[in-house]
Design an enzyme around this catalytic site. Structure first.
Site, PDB file in Angstrom:
ATOM      1  N   HIS A   6       1.057  -1.021   0.034  1.00  0.00           N
ATOM      2  CA  HIS A   6      -0.011   0.031  -0.128  1.00  0.00           C
ATOM      3  C   HIS A   6       0.867   1.292  -0.023  1.00  0.00           C
ATOM      4  CE1 HIS A   6      -4.449   0.963   1.171  1.00  0.00           C
ATOM      5  NE2 HIS A   6      -4.024   1.674   0.165  1.00  0.00           N
ATOM      6  N   ASP A  19      -9.723  -0.311   4.046  1.00  0.00           N
ATOM      7  CA  ASP A  19      -8.872  -1.155   4.460  1.00  0.00           C
ATOM      8  C   ASP A  19      -9.181  -1.504   5.916  1.00  0.00           C
ATOM      9  OD1 ASP A  19      -6.103  -1.646   5.354  1.00  0.00           O
ATOM     10  OD2 ASP A  19      -5.079  -0.168   4.079  1.00  0.00           O
ATOM     11  N   HIS A  64      -7.083  -1.021   8.013  1.00  0.00           N
ATOM     12  CA  HIS A  64      -5.773  -0.276   8.681  1.00  0.00           C
ATOM     13  C   HIS A  64      -6.175   1.108   8.170  1.00  0.00           C
ATOM     14  CE1 HIS A  64      -3.954  -4.386   8.179  1.00  0.00           C
ATOM     15  NE2 HIS A  64      -3.708  -4.299   9.314  1.00  0.00           N
ATOM     16  N   ASP A  68      -3.332   3.291   8.214  1.00  0.00           N
ATOM     17  CA  ASP A  68      -2.310   3.640   7.483  1.00  0.00           C
ATOM     18  C   ASP A  68      -1.927   5.193   7.704  1.00  0.00           C
ATOM     19  OD1 ASP A  68      -2.223   1.099   6.461  1.00  0.00           O
ATOM     20  OD2 ASP A  68      -2.950   1.599   4.548  1.00  0.00           O
ATOM     21  N   HIS A  92       4.287   1.070   4.189  1.00  0.00           N
ATOM     22  CA  HIS A  92       2.666   0.829   3.769  1.00  0.00           C
ATOM     23  C   HIS A  92       1.887   1.107   4.941  1.00  0.00           C
ATOM     24  CE1 HIS A  92       1.853  -3.703   5.130  1.00  0.00           C
ATOM     25  NE2 HIS A  92       2.644  -2.867   6.247  1.00  0.00           N
ATOM     26  N   ASP A  95      -7.518  -2.116  -0.393  1.00  0.00           N
ATOM     27  CA  ASP A  95      -6.680  -2.703   0.219  1.00  0.00           C
ATOM     28  C   ASP A  95      -7.374  -4.220   0.513  1.00  0.00           C
ATOM     29  OD1 ASP A  95      -4.981  -4.134   2.014  1.00  0.00           O
ATOM     30  OD2 ASP A  95      -4.041  -2.645   2.635  1.00  0.00           O
ATOM     31  N   ASP A 127      -7.230  -6.213   2.130  1.00  0.00           N
ATOM     32  CA  ASP A 127      -7.214  -7.002   3.545  1.00  0.00           C
ATOM     33  C   ASP A 127      -8.429  -6.005   4.306  1.00  0.00           C
ATOM     34  OD1 ASP A 127      -6.451  -4.362   4.870  1.00  0.00           O
ATOM     35  OD2 ASP A 127      -4.225  -5.173   5.032  1.00  0.00           O
ATOM     36  N   GLU A 174      -1.813  -5.207  -1.873  1.00  0.00           N
ATOM     37  CA  GLU A 174      -1.568  -5.906  -0.899  1.00  0.00           C
ATOM     38  C   GLU A 174      -2.023  -7.372  -1.377  1.00  0.00           C
ATOM     39  OE1 GLU A 174       0.309  -5.534   1.750  1.00  0.00           O
ATOM     40  OE2 GLU A 174       0.377  -3.224   1.835  1.00  0.00           O
TER      41      GLU A 174
END
Length: 285
Positions: free
Chosen positions: A86, A109, A111, A113, A126, A212, A214, A257
């Site tokens: 990412h 995402d 997360h 980030d 990332h 992303d 994830d 990712e």
């Protein structure tokens, strides 16, 4: 390099193998595969050490991503950047900002980030990419956008469920809207996406989607570098993409990712292709 994990460099190939180009051409799109941007593997983390791993090479690559995305935007085409980790996102966003200075961003995402060198538990860039796009981070990375940056009020994070303490503080300080899995469970994906699209559309020139894999639950997308249980379902992901397409506001996107080394029969690459197809107009009927 941004994830400091082998295998993610093969993500674009995994997405290609899952027939992204063919799937989009069936929708009537004129698809041009521009090939890969070369990434060199340095012998060590570099002069900034483990708090900003591989900074110079990541900066060089993201500078090249910015150039290519800007060229594609200048041709009035839709840049779709395949990753890879990412960290590439601040390069692609910088390229879009050169043409859409009032850009909205939807960050799909697990997360946020939003780490910086001083808050990151890992030093992996990332996990800093959205902060850099906001103009927060090491000057060598922030400067890639040539003075442009995304305004925090135009950002919506969707699907977050693993947020570090420093990121939580920055979200509150900047007033960034983060829709966690709690919000998706409570409100439903349709309402969350309607609100996210409204935020990223308000006074903007368009929306950049940073997708992303994830963000989905690891059961749906196992081939990601930093999986977090309790994520979005397959259908929630597709509904989000369908609503983004219906908005008519998306002007660019990243898909990141995908790590085939830790995947199962390229399941995550195939999911990535399906989500992009929904984003670009594929429907059940």
């Amino acid at each position: 390099l941004g994830a400091d994990r082998r295998g993610v460099d093969m993500g674009p190939s995994a997405i290609r193998v899952a027939q992204l180009k063919e799937r989009l051409e069936k929708l009537g799109h004129d698809v041009r595969d521009e090939g890969d941007i070369e990434v060199r593997r340095p012998p060590d983390y570099g002069e900034f050490g483990p708090s900003l791993k591989y900074l110079r090479e990541i900066g060089r690559v993201c500078g090249r991503v910015r150039e290519r995305v800007s060229e594609i935007m200048a041709e009035q085409r839709f840049p779709l950047v395949l990753g890879g980790d990412h960290s590439l996102a601040f390069g692609s966003i910088a390229g879009v900002l050169a043409h859409k200075p009032r850009l909205g961003v939807i960050w799909f995402d697990a997360h946020a980030d939003l780490n910086r060198a001083e808050t990151s538990p890992s030093g992996n860039i990332h996990g800093m990419s959205l902060a850099i796009a906001l103009g927060i981070g090491h000057p060598l990375l922030v400067s890639i956008a040539d003075g442009n940056r995304v305004e925090p009020s135009r950002v919506a994070i969707v699907g977050a469920r693993s947020i570090d303490p420093g990121e939580r503080e920055l979200i509150r300080e900047l007033g960034i809207k983060a829709f966690t899995m709690h919000d998706i469970d409570r409100l439903g994906m349709a309402r969350v996406m309607e609100e996210a699209i409204a935020i990223a559309s308000d006074g903007t020139d368009g929306i950049h989607l940073s997708l992303d894999l994830d963000g989905l639950d690891p059961e749906e997308a196992p081939g990601v570098g930093t999986p977090v249980i309790g994520g979005m379902t397959y259908r929630e992901g597709h509904l989000a993409m369908e609503l983004l397409h219906d908005s008519g506001r998306v002007v660019s996107a990243d898909v990141v990712e995908v790590n085939p080394i830790i995947d199962t029969m390229n399941k995550t690459g195939k999911v990535a292709v399906g989500l992009v197809a929904s984003l670009l107009g594929e429907r059940i009927l």
